[in-house]
Enzyme design. Structure first.
Site, PDB file in Angstrom:
ATOM      1  N   HIS A  70     -18.135 -45.591  -4.599  1.00 56.91           N
ATOM      2  CA  HIS A  70     -19.374 -45.208  -3.891  1.00 56.91           C
ATOM      3  C   HIS A  70     -20.557 -45.231  -4.848  1.00 56.91           C
ATOM      4  CE1 HIS A  70     -21.645 -43.694  -0.535  1.00 56.91           C
ATOM      5  NE2 HIS A  70     -22.136 -42.724  -1.280  1.00 56.91           N
ATOM      6  N   HIS A  72     -24.983 -45.994  -5.090  1.00 55.18           N
ATOM      7  CA  HIS A  72     -26.309 -46.453  -4.672  1.00 55.18           C
ATOM      8  C   HIS A  72     -26.998 -46.802  -5.984  1.00 55.18           C
ATOM      9  CE1 HIS A  72     -25.511 -44.490  -0.789  1.00 55.18           C
ATOM     10  NE2 HIS A  72     -25.170 -43.426  -1.468  1.00 55.18           N
ATOM     11  N   HIS A 216     -24.335 -45.207   7.884  1.00 56.06           N
ATOM     12  CA  HIS A 216     -24.903 -44.321   6.863  1.00 56.06           C
ATOM     13  C   HIS A 216     -24.396 -42.898   7.044  1.00 56.06           C
ATOM     14  CE1 HIS A 216     -27.605 -41.458   4.992  1.00 56.06           C
ATOM     15  NE2 HIS A 216     -27.680 -42.356   4.030  1.00 56.06           N
ATOM     16  N   ARG A 219     -26.290 -38.890  11.208  1.00 62.99           N
ATOM     17  CA  ARG A 219     -27.740 -38.752  11.350  1.00 62.99           C
ATOM     18  C   ARG A 219     -28.394 -40.091  11.658  1.00 62.99           C
ATOM     19  NH1 ARG A 219     -27.332 -36.393   6.319  1.00 62.99           N
ATOM     20  NH2 ARG A 219     -28.503 -38.020   5.288  1.00 62.99           N
ATOM     21  N   HIS A 243     -20.867 -41.774   5.107  1.00 60.03           N
ATOM     22  CA  HIS A 243     -21.138 -40.440   4.555  1.00 60.03           C
ATOM     23  C   HIS A 243     -20.732 -39.414   5.616  1.00 60.03           C
ATOM     24  CE1 HIS A 243     -24.632 -42.267   2.070  1.00 60.03           C
ATOM     25  NE2 HIS A 243     -23.732 -41.870   1.203  1.00 60.03           N
ATOM     26  N   GLU A 246     -21.568 -34.108   4.227  1.00 61.63           N
ATOM     27  CA  GLU A 246     -21.958 -33.756   2.857  1.00 61.63           C
ATOM     28  C   GLU A 246     -22.711 -32.433   2.855  1.00 61.63           C
ATOM     29  OE1 GLU A 246     -24.437 -36.671   0.933  1.00 61.63           O
ATOM     30  OE2 GLU A 246     -24.450 -35.607  -0.979  1.00 61.63           O
ATOM     31  N   HIS A 280     -17.588 -38.107   0.581  1.00 63.40           N
ATOM     32  CA  HIS A 280     -17.822 -36.662   0.392  1.00 63.40           C
ATOM     33  C   HIS A 280     -16.827 -35.843   1.224  1.00 63.40           C
ATOM     34  CE1 HIS A 280     -21.372 -37.676  -1.812  1.00 63.40           C
ATOM     35  NE2 HIS A 280     -21.985 -38.183  -0.760  1.00 63.40           N
ATOM     36  N   ASP A 331     -21.735 -42.378  -7.051  1.00 60.05           N
ATOM     37  CA  ASP A 331     -22.741 -42.108  -6.028  1.00 60.05           C
ATOM     38  C   ASP A 331     -24.164 -42.170  -6.574  1.00 60.05           C
ATOM     39  OD1 ASP A 331     -24.090 -41.292  -3.786  1.00 60.05           O
ATOM     40  OD2 ASP A 331     -23.150 -39.341  -3.594  1.00 60.05           O
TER      41      ASP A 331
HETATM   42 ZN   LIG Z   1     -23.973 -41.782  -1.012  1.00 57.89          ZN
END
Ligand SMILES: [Zn+2]
Length: 453
Positions: A70, A72, A216, A219, A243, A246, A280, A331
């Site tokens: 994971h 970004h 994603h 949300r 995700h 989290e 997560h 992450d």
């Molecule tokens: Zn992430």
């Protein structure tokens, strides 16, 4: 066929609780072709050792390739810059969006190349890039709508590691469907069908790259469009990452809007399965754990990020006990060190329970290696075994951190700085702790200055 012979002082072979001394590993065309322990039952070298003058010596402990499931990449620019005030996850996110707004395909290539090379130095042979910076800052597509994804794939090639580009569907700002506003506008494709069309047109350049899908979060993808993303991945047998829980606020919002937990919502829309990895999964109910276990879904833990963002501690031992395959990710890249992530899985459990000894060393090894590779769709990697990809990560046992440590103890002693040599698909990428093609500190400095000044 050109082969290479490697003589590992110690190698950690699959299904062994501890490393094995004096292992001859033969590779050809990017694969492991033979694995031969040379020591006898009494530990003394057998007759074959002296004829190995042509073998490349690997002093220390050789592990299979580590997988960072994971990432970004652009979050690396925030390291050390978000600790001035108190803040929380949501204020950190505002800082992260400011960097996101500065990136274009050229500057992201430069930044990601340096970040992935930092990963290579840490023994990471494959990264899962959870990628949602798709479009121009105002939301209009680039002339090539996959230009940003292509930059990431090229960056991984420069750094010498494999990548699974987890192309992320990101459509709304909140669980109740508020539209994306300024900093988030470049993440969105409008709806899941248009996301799927764009991703279907993306063929990554190079054998080192594959494409997977990501939701994603609950949300960012409306409930009615979750199945479109899940089906896209399912039809291709591609990994699907999401995700999950989290933050307690996400759970509360999901219950308020949908009357169920995020895990239940994903299950009800067909987004949980053996190719799915929940990232997560920090704040789960017992019912959520059962749903994930029944679906065969994996969990990617990111302990150093969860620590940095004050997220909380996920129920790692309970996850493993219900059969969830575990993987690890750095992450936000507050830290890029899978040894630290692995030991945190055990140490966080100790803090919570005030007891020691939850995970064995081989379990931590598997999460960092074979588990991560499987979560990213590379099921032929992460093991030192005949037929597997020739990924070899050698850790020094004579550094200030590891001197005197038994090889089995590396997960509790070593750090990224102890990685001496990294071979990816049979090619040496790191030697003597140096990346062979990227000046990592200089390139990180330049690339981060470009997006933060
Ligand atoms: Zn992430």
């Amino acid at each position: 066929m050109t082969g290479t012979r490697w003589l590992a002082e110690y190698a950690w072979l699959p299904d062994h609780a501890e490393p094995t001394p004096d292992v001859l590993i033969e590779t050809a065309d990017g694969r492991i072709t033979a694995v031969t322990p040379l020591a006898g039952d009494d530990g003394a070298p057998t007759a074959g050792v002296e004829v190995l003058a042509d073998a490349e010596r690997l002093p220390g402990l050789t592990l299979p390739g580590l997988a960072n499931a994971h990432s970004h990449a652009f979050h690396r620019a925030l390291r050390g810059r978000t600790h001035g005030g108190r803040g929380d996850f949501w204020t950190w996110r505002d800082r992260m969006y400011a960097v996101a707004a500065r990136l274009d395909p050229d500057s992201y290539l430069a930044l990601a190349r340096a970040v992935y090379a930092e990963m290579a130095l840490a023994g990471i042979t494959c990264v899962g890039e959870f990628h949602y910076l798709h479009h121009n800052p105002d939301g209009t597509p680039y002339a090539d709508p996959n230009a940003m994804g292509e930059a990431l794939v090229e960056a991984a090639a420069h750094a010498g590691i494999r990548i699974t580009l987890l192309d992320t569907c990101y459509l709304t700002a909140t669980v109740d469907g508020q539209p994306l506003t300024e900093p988030q506008r470049r993440f969105g494709d409008g709806d899941a069908l248009r996301w799927a069309e764009r991703v279907a047109a993306f063929t990554p350049a190079g054998d080192h790259a594959r494409v997977g899908a990501a939701i994603h979060s609950v949300r960012a993808v409306p409930a009615g469009q979750l199945a479109t993303v899940a089906n896209w991945a399912d039809r291709r047998g591609a990994p699907l990452h999401v995700h999950l829980s989290e933050q307690p606020a996400e759970n509360d919002a999901c219950r308020a809007v949908h009357g169920r937990t995020p895990t239940r919502l994903l299950a009800d829309h067909g987004a949980l399965g053996p190719h799915t990895t929940a990232v997560h999964a920090t704040h789960l109910t017992s019912g959520d754990l059962t749903l994930l276990g029944d679906a065969g879904t994996g969990v990617c833990l990111c302990p150093t990020t969860e620590r940095d963002l004050a997220d909380g501690i996920g129920p790692a031992r309970r996850m493993a006990d219900v059969g969830l395959p575990l993987s690890l990710g750095s992450d936000s890249h507050a830290v890029v060190d899978l040894f630290e992530e692995a030991r945190a899985v055990e140490l966080d459990e100790r803090l919570r329970t005030r007891r020691r000894g939850h995970f064995g060393a081989a379990e931590l090894r598997d999460a960092a290696t074979v588990g991560g590779h499987a979560a990213l769709g590379w099921r032929d990697a992460g093991r030192i075994a005949v037929g597997a990809r020739a990924d070899l990560v050698t850790v020094r046992l004579d550094s200030p951190r590891t001197a005197g440590v038994p090889p089995v103890g590396v997960w509790f002693a070593a750090g990224a700085a102890d990685v001496a040599q990294v071979v990816v698909d049979g090619r040496t990428v790191v030697r003597d702790g140096r990346h062979l093609t990227v000046d990592v500190p200089a390139e990180l400095t330049a690339a981060i200055e470009e997006v933060t000044r």
